[in-house]
Design an enzyme around this catalytic site. Structure first.
Site, PDB file in Angstrom:
ATOM      1  N   PRO A   1       1.014  -1.131   0.034  1.00  0.00           N
ATOM      2  CA  PRO A   1      -0.143  -0.131  -0.104  1.00  0.00           C
ATOM      3  C   PRO A   1       0.921   1.319   0.012  1.00  0.00           C
ATOM      4  O   PRO A   1       1.728   1.420   0.901  1.00  0.00           O
ATOM      5  CB  PRO A   1      -0.751  -0.055   1.387  1.00  0.00           C
ATOM      6  CG  PRO A   1      -0.064  -0.964   2.255  1.00  0.00           C
ATOM      7  CD  PRO A   1       0.681  -1.714   1.238  1.00  0.00           C
TER       8      PRO A   1
ATOM      9  N   ASP B   1      -2.117   2.769   2.663  1.00  0.00           N
ATOM     10  CA  ASP B   1      -1.499   3.151   4.216  1.00  0.00           C
ATOM     11  C   ASP B   1      -1.917   4.275   4.575  1.00  0.00           C
ATOM     12  O   ASP B   1      -1.592   5.450   4.233  1.00  0.00           O
ATOM     13  CB  ASP B   1      -0.118   2.936   3.763  1.00  0.00           C
ATOM     14  CG  ASP B   1       0.636   2.512   5.077  1.00  0.00           C
ATOM     15  OD1 ASP B   1      -0.098   2.279   6.051  1.00  0.00           O
ATOM     16  OD2 ASP B   1       1.904   2.425   5.139  1.00  0.00           O
TER      17      ASP B   1
ATOM     18  N   TRP C   1       4.236   0.739  10.507  1.00  0.00           N
ATOM     19  CA  TRP C   1       4.511  -0.333   9.719  1.00  0.00           C
ATOM     20  C   TRP C   1       3.703  -1.594  10.159  1.00  0.00           C
ATOM     21  O   TRP C   1       3.713  -2.588   9.524  1.00  0.00           O
ATOM     22  CB  TRP C   1       6.021  -0.585  10.029  1.00  0.00           C
ATOM     23  CG  TRP C   1       6.871   0.314   9.330  1.00  0.00           C
ATOM     24  CD1 TRP C   1       7.605   1.468   9.606  1.00  0.00           C
ATOM     25  CD2 TRP C   1       7.473   0.287   7.837  1.00  0.00           C
ATOM     26  NE1 TRP C   1       8.266   1.939   8.767  1.00  0.00           N
ATOM     27  CE2 TRP C   1       8.009   1.286   7.759  1.00  0.00           C
ATOM     28  CE3 TRP C   1       6.782  -0.488   6.730  1.00  0.00           C
ATOM     29  CZ2 TRP C   1       8.451   1.476   6.362  1.00  0.00           C
ATOM     30  CZ3 TRP C   1       7.194  -0.228   5.479  1.00  0.00           C
ATOM     31  CH2 TRP C   1       8.114   0.813   5.254  1.00  0.00           C
TER      32      TRP C   1
ATOM     33  N   GLN D   1      11.994  -1.472   0.475  1.00  0.00           N
ATOM     34  CA  GLN D   1      11.299  -2.440   1.435  1.00  0.00           C
ATOM     35  C   GLN D   1      11.717  -3.667   1.891  1.00  0.00           C
ATOM     36  O   GLN D   1      10.969  -4.257   2.637  1.00  0.00           O
ATOM     37  CB  GLN D   1       9.968  -2.853   0.459  1.00  0.00           C
ATOM     38  CG  GLN D   1       9.450  -1.427  -0.182  1.00  0.00           C
ATOM     39  CD  GLN D   1       8.705  -0.474   1.174  1.00  0.00           C
ATOM     40  OE1 GLN D   1       8.575  -1.048   2.285  1.00  0.00           O
ATOM     41  NE2 GLN D   1       8.658   0.730   0.958  1.00  0.00           N
TER      42      GLN D   1
ATOM     43  N   TRP E   1       8.461  -3.227   4.112  1.00  0.00           N
ATOM     44  CA  TRP E   1       7.344  -4.188   3.821  1.00  0.00           C
ATOM     45  C   TRP E   1       7.669  -5.615   3.809  1.00  0.00           C
ATOM     46  O   TRP E   1       6.933  -6.306   4.482  1.00  0.00           O
ATOM     47  CB  TRP E   1       6.598  -3.524   2.784  1.00  0.00           C
ATOM     48  CG  TRP E   1       4.944  -4.200   2.655  1.00  0.00           C
ATOM     49  CD1 TRP E   1       4.154  -3.992   3.661  1.00  0.00           C
ATOM     50  CD2 TRP E   1       4.352  -4.979   1.622  1.00  0.00           C
ATOM     51  NE1 TRP E   1       2.945  -4.591   3.525  1.00  0.00           N
ATOM     52  CE2 TRP E   1       3.074  -4.834   2.124  1.00  0.00           C
ATOM     53  CE3 TRP E   1       4.806  -5.020   0.466  1.00  0.00           C
ATOM     54  CZ2 TRP E   1       2.079  -5.859   1.448  1.00  0.00           C
ATOM     55  CZ3 TRP E   1       3.680  -5.900  -0.221  1.00  0.00           C
ATOM     56  CH2 TRP E   1       2.498  -6.093   0.118  1.00  0.00           C
TER      57      TRP E   1
ATOM     58  N   LYS F   1      19.202  11.114  -6.735  1.00  0.00           N
ATOM     59  CA  LYS F   1      17.692  10.912  -6.213  1.00  0.00           C
ATOM     60  C   LYS F   1      16.915  12.059  -6.775  1.00  0.00           C
ATOM     61  O   LYS F   1      17.619  13.217  -6.868  1.00  0.00           O
ATOM     62  CB  LYS F   1      18.063  10.899  -4.667  1.00  0.00           C
ATOM     63  CG  LYS F   1      17.231   9.967  -3.942  1.00  0.00           C
ATOM     64  CD  LYS F   1      17.628  10.083  -2.380  1.00  0.00           C
ATOM     65  CE  LYS F   1      16.595   9.365  -1.623  1.00  0.00           C
ATOM     66  NZ  LYS F   1      17.203   9.226  -0.297  1.00  0.00           N
TER      67      LYS F   1
ATOM     68  N   LYS G   1      13.298  17.547  -4.216  1.00  0.00           N
ATOM     69  CA  LYS G   1      12.659  18.780  -4.403  1.00  0.00           C
ATOM     70  C   LYS G   1      13.809  19.890  -4.245  1.00  0.00           C
ATOM     71  O   LYS G   1      13.681  20.831  -5.055  1.00  0.00           O
ATOM     72  CB  LYS G   1      11.757  19.305  -3.137  1.00  0.00           C
ATOM     73  CG  LYS G   1      10.257  18.834  -3.371  1.00  0.00           C
ATOM     74  CD  LYS G   1       9.249  19.553  -2.604  1.00  0.00           C
ATOM     75  CE  LYS G   1       7.923  18.650  -2.480  1.00  0.00           C
ATOM     76  NZ  LYS G   1       7.441  18.542  -1.147  1.00  0.00           N
TER      77      LYS G   1
END
Length: 1053
Positions: A47, A86, A523, A558, A562, A595, A598
């Site tokens: 999610p 999530d 989590w 993850q 996750w 990466k 912003k």
RNA sequence: GGGCCCGUAGCUUAGCUAGGUUGAGCGCACGGCUGAUAACCGUGAGGUCACGCGUUCAAAUCGCGUCGGGCCCA
């Protein structure tokens, strides 16, 4: 009816159309319904957090998921595809806090927890809706109407049930632990929620006075002066040697203790002028020392603490080699403290301010602001050896960016560390793509697994279902809403805080049990997704049918996220892994591998790509850009390239349509089996290729080599279909009446395009659907309503002819070499040549019945394959090799070189082939050996050559009047066609044309081809001559090979 | 400091599991094609396969080390 498609590939229009179609026909629902009862494929959507915006990485992630699911569905699997969201946790709390300008928890409490929770909920739901729309644009077919949401009661129950199960398995415990603590959010935060960056802090050296020894100090170093009041011990490395030295500064002497290797550097930092070594101390001797707290007078509790020195392996040979231990403020400190039964002294509260235990002086002071205060006090006490500043990596709360602190608090834990070995065993049973994601990366992470702190002191989360009795300490974990109702007699509409906080349970002791006020670590929410998405525990049947998941796919971050949290939650409750296979994918970075952030301003929004190029193109690009597990360096150029590729595909599809429409192509004509005997070798070839492609793509898809699939498909479209097959069949499509040769070509193209649309459906669902609708639905009303309802194509082994594929590859090579040779010889492709000679170097070549293809593509009259090693007569060039001639002929060498230059190369070569050559020159004879000359074969002027993998290709460009006539004819045809285009005439329109050629010899050549020219350009009325008066709607002057040709055309009436 | 992955042409990359002449696309230069046409095709230049050492008849590929990047951990 097949319809013509107008214009260029316009992804935006096409995709909008298809979206409308899917909506109108409820295609997604229909497809899923169609597969009910099929073999089950249980996919769990990792999610995304409801931030409101998807980014390129989440787009990539969903595209992979969608492609896999569409593929599985076409393979008749019934797929479980609930999208997930999530929706709890600090990020949303922080956003809501910001919107109200809240600064801390007190502001929330004042505002009202119930209202606050309501705002968080609204916020999360709104964000979810926004993101759903963004995902839908990508063509991601997940169940968006009925997603699992972590804020739903049924989801909360799944978490509750899991915790209850963990408790039953004796894996839940409460304990004092040092945790990462955000003093702003006033909660424990997980290791994974800590963000590190450089921060400038104090760097101080402190002197701890040794008990029983006058003027003697152990020197420690720290970057957190505020932890000094909580100091309980000093740690030394058991393998180091320590020194006691007398050091002098400004006429005063003191005795200092530190690691021997570090004495000089420490004293330098402390600006001591000189020192003498008094004695060495072993680590054992160090452990006999005790000391008094440097600020003992200010922190009352310190008086009762015995400060000792302990051995610890984590002490490194840096700074002083003596480490300040505050078990209430550090992880290692805490562990060492527990081991030696030290007091876990933590005089800091949840707000990051000192408590009364820190003493009146410090009480209420915020620790980060206390640093300078502590330093001043140390100076006053004469305990500071040095102070400086140091930039180092420091952890911050990933949401509010506040520097974290470590404090000892009472938290709830899952005893994961007990399960390490079992978890490793489970990991080895899971299939990982790539293999090392599991065997190396994930296993490594699990080896370091620590107990999981699941409690958070916040509001917007799943409430811990733990009730305890203040009177007797009795503990109870509630597993479901029903159970809670049964135990309390109260029914809750919403299981969130604060309502659940007001439920009290009767304790067997007669007391009232109170809920532990914490919520779950967020989590933990997603950790239970694999059963929560099946609505477990309320729907046990669904669970037993589907669980565990067949497939999950997420980014490599993850591993600790996750992949891990799911495994942990499943281990404590079910004792096994909740998923069977994992595809780990990469991160999206910018084109320089940085990466996207912003601050750099290099963020690319998926919608931007969709707007500029289309969803199919974004999808095909991200799938093919690199191997899934590698990081994707986003490049607009590469997207553009993908766009070009799909445009070519579109043109290839579009190419055949006008003819099919003109010829009233129908289902009967599309039936390839009717033309078996009319198939040309090139037809059989492309059919073989497309079946080979199906085989390859299927094989790669089974192991998720998505990039290879995209490349195979692209290669097929560009190389086989567009650049080759379509060029080959073009003349056949111009034939005017229904003849089996033409129809066989149509049927072949039709077959290939239909196969391709199915093959591409999982990856570029829109364009595939569009083509399917026209080609398949257009002919057969009874066909499945969508390409996504079709079965995945099976490779037809009978159609695959590897030998033919090889022969065609050879023909292509020869053809390219021939154009190369033409270029060298300065003969355009439009001009026919009499002969192409293929001269294989070693073994002879077999064109496999493709001579006509080769003739057509090379615009030649004849193809000759020479025997291996045989070559047409070539010009020879002979050059002297000075290095060899010199040593033999010495002073004569110069003449020999001249002699070689003057000799007939052919004759020299003939003689050398038999042994040595003799050259006569100015009355002398020179004997030449083979090594004295370098003989190069040069194609003769009329026979340019080019190399290919198996030898050479020669093109005989000698002109004959017949060839020249054809050449001029084609030049003229081309110009007239150009003008037809300019007048925007339809393919079938007839014209009147007048061609005036100013050169008599050229005119005579052209006249030989008059009928041919007229036929090719569909001229009902055609005049060709010299000094003709030009008429027509369009009149143009052309230059053909230096001759002025004037052409006038008009549409015939 | 540790684990894992990556480093190939100016740029984006294939090949690496299983060692055997590095292959594309973009960009650049030149040419071609023209009833897919604001499309398309060919040719050319451009690579110490990050660096070093080793294994091997043979290394982009296997091993070790160094440097640089990414993710994660400390």
């Amino acid at each position: 009816m097949i319809t013509e498609v107008a214009g260029q590939y316009n992804a935006e229009d096409l995709e909008n159309q298809i979206r409308l179609l899917w909506e109108k026909e409820q295609t997604y629902r229909t497809v899923r319904k169609l597969r009910v009862g099929g073999k089950k494929f249980f996919f769990v959507d990792g999610p995304p957090y409801t931030t409101g915006r998807i980014h390129l990485g989440t787009a990539w992630n969903k595209v992979i998921k969608d492609s896999v699911l569409r593929y599985k569905s076409m393979n008749c699997f019934e797929v479980k595809d609930r999208a997930g969201w999530d929706m709890h946790g600090l990020p949303i709390e922080v956003k809501v806090e910001e919107s109200f300008g809240f600064r801390n928890k007190k502001d929330i409490e004042t505002y009202g927890v119930d209202k606050f929770i309501q705002r968080c909920k609204e916020f999360a739901l709104r964000q979810k809706d926004d993101m759903t729309a963004q995902f839908k644009i990508l063509g991601a077919w997940l169940d968006w109407e009925d997603p699992y949401m972590t804020l739903k009661n049924e989801y909360l129950e799944a978490a509750w049930w899991t915790l209850k199960k963990a408790h039953e398995n004796n894996l839940l415990e409460r304990g004092l632990r040092v945790v990462n603590w955000c003093p702003r959010c006033q909660t424990a935060i997980a290791d994974s929620e800590v963000e590190y960056w450089d921060e400038t802090d104090y760097s101080i050296y402190v002197k701890f006075p040794v008990l029983g020894e006058e003027n003697t100090y152990i020197v420690i170093w720290t970057t957190t002066p505020w932890t000094i009041p909580a100091n309980v011990a000093v740690a030394v490395n058991p393998t180091f040697q320590y020194s006691k030295v007398r050091a002098r500064k400004d006429g005063k002497a003191e005795i200092l203790i530190m690691a021997s290797d570090l004495v000089e550097s420490v004293l330098k930092i402390g600006r001591y002028q000189d020192f003498e070594l008094l004695c060495a101390l072993s680590a054992e001797q160090m452990q006999e020392l005790t000391y008094s707290h440097p600020l003992g007078g200010m922190v009352p509790r310190q008086k009762d603490i015995l400060h000792r020195v302990y051995a610890a392996d984590f002490v490194t040979a840096e700074n002083t080699g003596c480490v300040h231990i505050a078990p209430g403020h550090g992880l290692e400190d805490y562990e060492l403290g527990m081991k030696h039964h030290m007091e876990i002294f933590c005089p800091v509260g949840g707000d990051g301010c000192y408590t009364a235990e820190a003493g009146a002086k410090y009480q209420g002071l915020y620790v980060k602001e206390a640093d300078s205060e502590v330093i001043v006090d140390l100076v006053e006490q004469g305990k500071l050896l040095s102070q400086g500043r140091l930039a180092h990596r420091y952890g911050h709360c990933w949401r509010c960016k506040t520097p974290i602190i470590f404090i000892a608090t009472s938290q709830w834990f899952l005893r994961i560390s007990d399960l390490r070995d079992k978890m490793l065993e489970e990991v080895s049973r899971i299939t990982w793509y790539p293999e090392w994601a599991g065997s190396a990366r994930f296993s490594d992470w699990i080896k370091n697994a620590r107990d999981w702190c699941i409690s958070r002191q916040r509001y917007w989360g799943i409430p811990l279902p733990i009730w305890t009795c203040p009177a007797c300490g009795h503990l109870e974990v509630i597993g479901t809403a029903a159970e809670l109702e049964e135990r309390s007699g109260q029914k809750l509409a919403d299981l969130h805080r604060p309502d659940v906080d007001h439920i009290f349970l009767d304790c067997p002791c007669g007391g009232k049990m109170v809920r532990s006020p914490d919520v779950f670590d967020v989590w933990f929410d997603s950790a239970v997704a694999s059963w929560a998405t099946l609505r477990f525990p309320s729907h046990e049947e669904e669970f037993s049918e589907w669980w565990p998941a067949d497939f999950i796919t997420e980014g490599h971050d993850q591993t600790r996220g996750w992949f891990y949290s799911q495994l942990g939650a499943a281990m404590v409750s079910f004792g096994r892994a909740p998923y069977k296979s994992v595809l780990m994918h990469g991160f999206t970075l910018d084109d320089q591998g940085r990466k996207m952030s912003k601050s750099i301003g290099n963020i690319v929004q998926p919608e931007e790509v969709v707007q500029k190029f289309g969803a199919d193109i974004l999808r095909f690009y991200v799938l093919g850009a690199n191997a899934p597990w590698e990081d994707l360096h986003f490049s607009w150029d590469a997207v553009e390239n993908t766009s070009r590729m799909l445009n070519i595909f579109w043109n290839a599809y579009r190419f055949a349509l006008p003819y099919m429409v003109l010829d009233k192509f129908d289902a009967g004509k599309a039936d390839l089996s009717r033309y078996e005997s009319n198939l040309r070798p090139e037809d059989r070839w492309i059919l073989s290729r497309v079946n080979s492609l199906i085989e390859d793509v299927t094989k790669e898809m089974e192991v998720y080599q998505l990039h290879r699939i995209v490349r195979s498909i692209s290669d097929f479209i560009l190389e086989d279909l567009s650049r080759w097959y379509i060029q080959l069949v073009r003349p056949r499509t111009w034939i005017e009446q229904d003849n089996p040769d033409k129809l066989a070509a149509y049927a072949t193209i039709y077959e290939v395009l239909v196969k391709l649309s199915k093959l591409m459906a999982p990856f570029t669902p829109f364009i595939a659907e569009s083509i399917y609708q026209n080609l398949v639905k257009g002919l057969d009303e009874g066909a499945p309503q969508s390409v996504h309802m079709c079965q995945w194509p099976k490779a037809d082994a009978a159609r695959i002819d590897k030998h033919l594929e090889e022969s065609m590859a050879l023909v292509r090579e020869v053809s390219m070499a021939a154009s190369n040779a033409r270029q060298k010889g300065g003969r355009k492709l439009r001009w026919p040549v009499s002969e192409i000679l293929i001269a294989p170097a070693k073994e002879t070549v077999d064109l496999g019945g493709l001579e006509n293809v080769l003739k057509g593509q090379t615009n030649s009259k004849k193809i000759t394959v020479l025997a291996a090693g045989e070559k047409p007569k070539m010009d020879l060039e002979i050059a002297p090799v000075h290095k060899k001639i010199g040593p033999v002929y010495k002073g004569e060498a110069k003449n020999v070189v001249e002699a070689i230059a003057a000799a007939d190369p052919t004759e020299v070569k003939r003689q050398l082939d038999e042994g040595e050559a003799t050259i006569s020159f100015r009355g002398m004879e020179y004997r030449i050996t083979a090594d004295m000359v370098a003989i190069k074969e040069l194609p003769s002027q009329n026979l340019p050559a080019a190399e290919f993998s198996r030898g050479f290709v020669f093109v005989d460009i000698t002109l004959t009047p017949e060839l020249e006539a054809e050449g001029y004819a084609r030049e003229i045809i081309r110009r007239i066609q150009d003008m037809r285009k300019e007048l925007d005439l339809r393919v079938e329109d007839q014209i009147r044309a007048i061609v005036d050629i100013e050169s008599k010899p050229i005119l005579d050549l052209a006249l030989q081809k008059k009928e041919h020219i007229a036929g090719e350009v569909r001229a009902a009325n055609f005049q060709l001559g010299l000094g003709l008066e030009l008429q027509g709607k369009l009149v143009k002057d052309w230059d053909i090979e230096g001759v002025c040709v004037r052409i006038g055309i008009d549409r015939a009436v």
